[in-house]
Design a protein around this motif. Structure first.
Motif, PDB file in Angstrom:
ATOM      1  N   UNK A   1      43.365  40.079  48.609  1.00  0.00           N
ATOM      2  CA  UNK A   1      43.864  39.244  49.704  1.00  0.00           C
ATOM      3  C   UNK A   1      44.037  37.809  49.233  1.00  0.00           C
ATOM      4  N   UNK A   2      43.051  37.295  48.483  1.00  0.00           N
ATOM      5  CA  UNK A   2      43.142  35.925  47.970  1.00  0.00           C
ATOM      6  C   UNK A   2      44.302  35.792  46.993  1.00  0.00           C
ATOM      7  N   UNK A   3      44.523  36.829  46.176  1.00  0.00           N
ATOM      8  CA  UNK A   3      45.627  36.810  45.225  1.00  0.00           C
ATOM      9  C   UNK A   3      46.966  36.769  45.948  1.00  0.00           C
ATOM     10  N   UNK A   4      47.081  37.537  47.029  1.00  0.00           N
ATOM     11  CA  UNK A   4      48.315  37.532  47.828  1.00  0.00           C
ATOM     12  C   UNK A   4      48.584  36.156  48.426  1.00  0.00           C
ATOM     13  N   UNK A   5      47.503  35.426  48.744  1.00  0.00           N
ATOM     14  CA  UNK A   5      47.648  34.094  49.343  1.00  0.00           C
ATOM     15  C   UNK A   5      47.729  32.995  48.283  1.00  0.00           C
ATOM     16  N   UNK A   6      47.624  33.396  46.994  1.00  0.00           N
ATOM     17  CA  UNK A   6      47.715  32.414  45.922  1.00  0.00           C
ATOM     18  C   UNK A   6      46.447  31.626  45.678  1.00  0.00           C
ATOM     19  N   UNK A   7      45.314  32.054  46.276  1.00  0.00           N
ATOM     20  CA  UNK A   7      44.036  31.358  46.094  1.00  0.00           C
ATOM     21  C   UNK A   7      43.335  31.997  44.890  1.00  0.00           C
ATOM     22  N   UNK A   8      43.853  31.743  43.695  1.00  0.00           N
ATOM     23  CA  UNK A   8      43.409  32.470  42.501  1.00  0.00           C
ATOM     24  C   UNK A   8      41.994  32.106  42.062  1.00  0.00           C
ATOM     25  N   UNK A   9      41.528  30.907  42.416  1.00  0.00           N
ATOM     26  CA  UNK A   9      40.162  30.516  42.054  1.00  0.00           C
ATOM     27  C   UNK A   9      39.140  31.424  42.693  1.00  0.00           C
ATOM     28  N   UNK A  10      39.391  31.816  43.939  1.00  0.00           N
ATOM     29  CA  UNK A  10      38.479  32.709  44.649  1.00  0.00           C
ATOM     30  C   UNK A  10      38.541  34.111  44.042  1.00  0.00           C
ATOM     31  N   UNK A  11      39.740  34.535  43.642  1.00  0.00           N
ATOM     32  CA  UNK A  11      39.905  35.880  43.085  1.00  0.00           C
ATOM     33  C   UNK A  11      39.022  36.099  41.864  1.00  0.00           C
ATOM     34  N   UNK A  12      39.155  35.251  40.844  1.00  0.00           N
ATOM     35  CA  UNK A  12      38.389  35.415  39.614  1.00  0.00           C
ATOM     36  C   UNK A  12      36.910  35.108  39.836  1.00  0.00           C
ATOM     37  N   UNK A  13      36.640  34.073  40.654  1.00  0.00           N
ATOM     38  CA  UNK A  13      35.254  33.715  40.937  1.00  0.00           C
ATOM     39  C   UNK A  13      34.511  34.837  41.621  1.00  0.00           C
ATOM     40  N   UNK A  14      35.193  35.555  42.504  1.00  0.00           N
ATOM     41  CA  UNK A  14      34.567  36.665  43.214  1.00  0.00           C
ATOM     42  C   UNK A  14      34.202  37.792  42.255  1.00  0.00           C
ATOM     43  N   UNK A  15      35.102  38.110  41.325  1.00  0.00           N
ATOM     44  CA  UNK A  15      34.847  39.198  40.369  1.00  0.00           C
ATOM     45  C   UNK A  15      33.699  38.842  39.430  1.00  0.00           C
ATOM     46  N   UNK A  16      33.790  37.680  38.777  1.00  0.00           N
ATOM     47  CA  UNK A  16      32.744  37.282  37.827  1.00  0.00           C
ATOM     48  C   UNK A  16      31.428  37.028  38.555  1.00  0.00           C
ATOM     49  N   UNK A  17      31.502  36.329  39.689  1.00  0.00           N
ATOM     50  CA  UNK A  17      30.295  36.027  40.464  1.00  0.00           C
ATOM     51  C   UNK A  17      29.601  37.281  40.951  1.00  0.00           C
ATOM     52  N   UNK A  18      30.369  38.255  41.435  1.00  0.00           N
ATOM     53  CA  UNK A  18      29.783  39.505  41.916  1.00  0.00           C
ATOM     54  C   UNK A  18      29.103  40.273  40.787  1.00  0.00           C
TER      55      UNK A  18
END
Length: 319
Positions: free
Chosen positions: A57-74
């Motif tokens: 969802x974040x990637x679709x909205x262009x919020x790429x910082x949240x996308x990668x941060x969510x994967x690595x952080x999780x």
């Protein structure tokens, strides 16, 4: 209002993931899918579905910082905090096959992430980016992992006997399908609320997308793994706890990150290189802890949990 949206979104994600796992597991049981395959795929996919929904969802909205941060952080939270806390509650036994194959596979996937995001240092480019081509490569590795899982399933069929027989409390196929579909819809809606709420909070507090993704969202979307692992530990089924975390970490990298980057190439801040290294280090620590008598004991759990608190303190100060 942003905090309310975030809270509602996280609750919806967690509850919907629970319904999704219930429905999907029920369908698998009715179709006589081997229990090992159910655990390695459906449970891992179910508990990682909030991460998938939020990142895509974040990637679709262009919020790429949240996308990668969510994967690595999780992935960091899964090993450092969840396995650490679960081991404190009850020492975790690790299967020999998990040590020999699945944890090393997780380690290779983590190293691959670092290589893919280190474009400035490795390729002398102007920016670090996870391109669509990178995403497709990760997805090919995901297909290899799925092939490995199906090989395990086929080899275990002769051991099925009556393990997967229907029980009096088995739900009908229609109800399981309803739970699975309804759970997935709830996960998608919850993810949308989480992205909206967390982005607003980041702007209000002056937090970066990176910090929000690595902390608030990563912790929220990892709650299903936390609940599943603690429940398994309390029931003395520690293999489920370890298997769930390892499977989820592989899924986060090879599926979620690949799909997200194919949708929108991810621009990567330099600070993520440090976090990727931390993810690799924690995976190595899990591997070495698992080698000691094939278990993660309470002392090792305390070390993991305490180090995670230190890591969170550092990234907050770094922001």
């Amino acid at each position: 209002m942003a905090y309310v949206l975030l809270l509602i979104g996280l609750i919806l994600l967690i509850k919907s993931a629970d319904y999704f796992i219930t429905g999907a597991s029920g369908i698998a049981k009715l179709l006589r899918i081997p229990p090992m395959l159910i655990g390695l795929t459906i449970v891992a996919f179910g508990t990682s579905s909030p991460e998938a929904a939020v990142s895509i969802n974040a990637s679709l909205k262009g919020v790429t910082g949240i996308t990668l941060g969510n994967v690595i952080g999780s992935n960091i939270i899964n090993i450092a905090f969840i396995i650490g806390l679960t081991a404190i509650i009850s020492p975790l036994r690790v299967e020999r096959e998990t040590i020999k194959k699945e944890i090393p596979f997780t380690l290779l996937a983590s190293i691959a992430v670092y290589i893919l995001i280190a474009d400035k240092s490795l390729q002398a480019l102007n920016e670090n980016i996870v391109s669509r081509a990178d995403g497709l490569i990760l997805f090919l590795f995901f297909l290899i992992f799925l092939y490995y899982l199906f090989e395990i399933a086929l080899n275990s069929r002769e051991n099925l006997s009556g393990e997967n027989e229907l029980t009096p409390d088995s739900k009908p196929m229609g109800l399981n399908v309803f739970y699975a579909v309804g759970g997935m819809v709830g996960i998608i809606l919850g993810a949308n609320l989480v992205v909206k709420g967390s982005t607003s909070i980041a702007l209000q507090l002056g937090m970066s997308e990176t910090l929000v993704g690595l902390t608030i969202i990563a912790f929220g979307t990892s709650l299903p793994e936390l609940i599943t692992s603690i429940t398994a530990a309390l029931k003395k089924e520690s293999e489920i706890a370890i298997g769930n975390i390892v499977g989820s970490n592989i899924f986060n990298i090879l599926f979620i990150l690949s799909i997200s980057s194919v949708i929108t190439p991810l621009t990567v801040e330099d600070k993520y290189l440090f976090d990727a290294i931390i993810m690799i280090i924690y995976t190595l620590i899990l591997f070495f802890f698992s080698l000691t008598h094939h278990r993660v004991n309470r002392v090792e759990g305390i070390i993991l949990s305490a180090s995670y608190i230190g890591y969170v303190g550092y990234i907050i100060l770094r922001n």
